[in-house]
Design an enzyme around this catalytic site. Structure first.
Site, PDB file in Angstrom:
ATOM      1  N   MET A  30      31.034 -30.426   9.598  1.00  0.00           N
ATOM      2  CA  MET A  30      29.795 -30.946   9.552  1.00  0.00           C
ATOM      3  C   MET A  30      28.610 -29.970  10.018  1.00  0.00           C
ATOM      4  SD  MET A  30      29.956 -34.926  10.648  1.00  0.00           S
ATOM      5  CE  MET A  30      30.001 -34.762  12.519  1.00  0.00           C
ATOM      6  N   HIS A  34      30.477 -22.676  15.004  1.00  0.00           N
ATOM      7  CA  HIS A  34      30.930 -21.912  16.120  1.00  0.00           C
ATOM      8  C   HIS A  34      32.204 -21.266  16.007  1.00  0.00           C
ATOM      9  CE1 HIS A  34      33.552 -25.173  17.056  1.00  0.00           C
ATOM     10  NE2 HIS A  34      32.459 -26.206  16.986  1.00  0.00           N
ATOM     11  N   HIS A  37      35.185 -23.448  14.516  1.00  0.00           N
ATOM     12  CA  HIS A  37      35.011 -23.545  12.831  1.00  0.00           C
ATOM     13  C   HIS A  37      35.634 -22.106  12.011  1.00  0.00           C
ATOM     14  CE1 HIS A  37      31.819 -26.374  13.687  1.00  0.00           C
ATOM     15  NE2 HIS A  37      32.580 -27.155  12.991  1.00  0.00           N
ATOM     16  N   GLN A  61      29.943 -41.807   9.370  1.00  0.00           N
ATOM     17  CA  GLN A  61      30.573 -41.821  10.492  1.00  0.00           C
ATOM     18  C   GLN A  61      30.057 -41.819  11.538  1.00  0.00           C
ATOM     19  OE1 GLN A  61      32.608 -37.835   9.000  1.00  0.00           O
ATOM     20  NE2 GLN A  61      32.471 -37.237  11.305  1.00  0.00           N
ATOM     21  N   ASP A 150      39.830 -32.698  17.620  1.00  0.00           N
ATOM     22  CA  ASP A 150      39.293 -33.774  17.374  1.00  0.00           C
ATOM     23  C   ASP A 150      41.119 -34.340  17.025  1.00  0.00           C
ATOM     24  OD1 ASP A 150      36.657 -34.394  16.924  1.00  0.00           O
ATOM     25  OD2 ASP A 150      37.112 -32.471  16.337  1.00  0.00           O
TER      26      ASP A 150
END
Ligand code: AMP
Length: 296
Positions: A30, A34, A37, A61, A150
């Site tokens: 999204m 940083h 990612h 979401q 996550d």
């Protein structure tokens, strides 16, 4: 690196790569990139010939419209960081490209998608699964890369990919943290300097739980109490659980690897984090207390 906004452009790019015998790795994001990612992008580049990064702040979401509105959007910076990390294609569609008029399909994962984040953010995983299923269909990658940060999302996506026989390998990568322990997150940039310090209570609590488990503590309630104590007066904990990392069910006793996962609000920013400790095989007698890291 090419930036494209339409599904036909993505299909043309990956189709040409496939025709040339090149493999594709997908990193769904999204944005507000940083080092976490970029670690996914670099891992994709090591495993696959072509790295496709998707950048889409997926409205479906978000359970809170204020969170969606406040989500950082810095596409030019993101393009530079994705290029630096070796991406060949950045797919940054407008909402209408992903959800044209008449869109009516939702992918849900029962059970795994309904607890923890699913319980606290109604509809969250339906939004995640639907957009990830679409991205997997659009890009048709050989491998898709997700962060252990996550942890529940990774489990839910693995379940969806298995259940729908999607022809992709899902790889999870470890959480990248700042030097002081805070897990990198796009939402961290919304923390005030004071809240950034208070937010350290989240990794501190998880590290207390981790050390207690490594020291031989087996009672989940004792582990939770030790960890929760660290957060008092600093962050507003939504949950902190000790669960089975395979199915997210609470464990009655810690006998093997467990997932300690937590969500908290720091000011108006919601953060999640987790650790995956394993008790040492030659653990001493259960600890009655673990050293508590000072985070003031
Ligand atoms: P997001 O842009 O927040 O949706 O995240 C895109 C991907 O990056 C997801 O697979 C996340 O799990 C992963 N990710 C986010 N933060 C981190 C981190 N600190 N370390 C590793 N991966 C991360």
């Amino acid at each position: 690196m090419k930036v494209v906004r339409t599904i036909p452009e993505v299909r043309a790019h990956v189709g040409a790569a496939r025709a040339a015998g090149r493999t594709t790795g997908l990193v769904p994001t999204m944005g507000a990139f940083h080092a976490g990612h970029q670690a996914l992008m670099r891992a994709a580049g090591e495993a696959c010939d072509e790295v496709v990064v998707s950048l889409f702040v997926n409205p479906t979401q978000f359970d809170e419209s204020s969170d969606f509105a406040a989500y950082p959007r810095v596409e030019d910076d993101d393009a530079a960081l994705a290029r630096e990390a070796g991406a060949a294609l950045l797919f940054a569609p407008a909402p209408g490209e992903m959800y044209p008029g008449g869109f009516a399909t939702t992918v849900t994962v029962a059970g795994l998608g309904e607890v923890l984040e699913g319980a606290h953010r109604p509809g969250h995983f339906a939004g995640v699964c639907t957009v990830v299923a679409k991205l997997l269909s659009i890009v048709a990658p050989d491998v898709a890369f997700f962060g252990q940060k996550d942890a529940q999302q990774l489990l839910v996506i693995r379940r969806m990919v298995a259940d729908l026989d999607l022809p992709v390998e899902v790889r999870g990568l470890p959480t990248v943290r700042d030097a002081d322990g805070l897990a990198l997150s796009s939402r961290n940039r919304r923390l005030s300097p004071v809240d950034r310090r208070l937010a350290l209570a989240l990794p501190a609590a998880l590290s207390v739980a981790e050390r207690a488990i490594r020291a031989g503590e087996r009672d989940p309630e004792t582990i939770r109490r030790l960890a929760i104590d660290v957060t008092r007066g600093r962050i507003e904990l939504e949950y902190l659980v000790v669960v089975d990392p395979r199915d997210l069910t609470p464990v009655p006793e810690v006998t093997g690897e467990v997932l300690v996962a937590a969500a908290a609000r720091v000011g108006d920013v919601r953060l999640i984090d987790n650790v995956l400790p394993t008790p040492s095989p030659r653990s001493p007698a259960p600890a009655t207390s673990a050293p508590v890291q000072e985070v003031s």
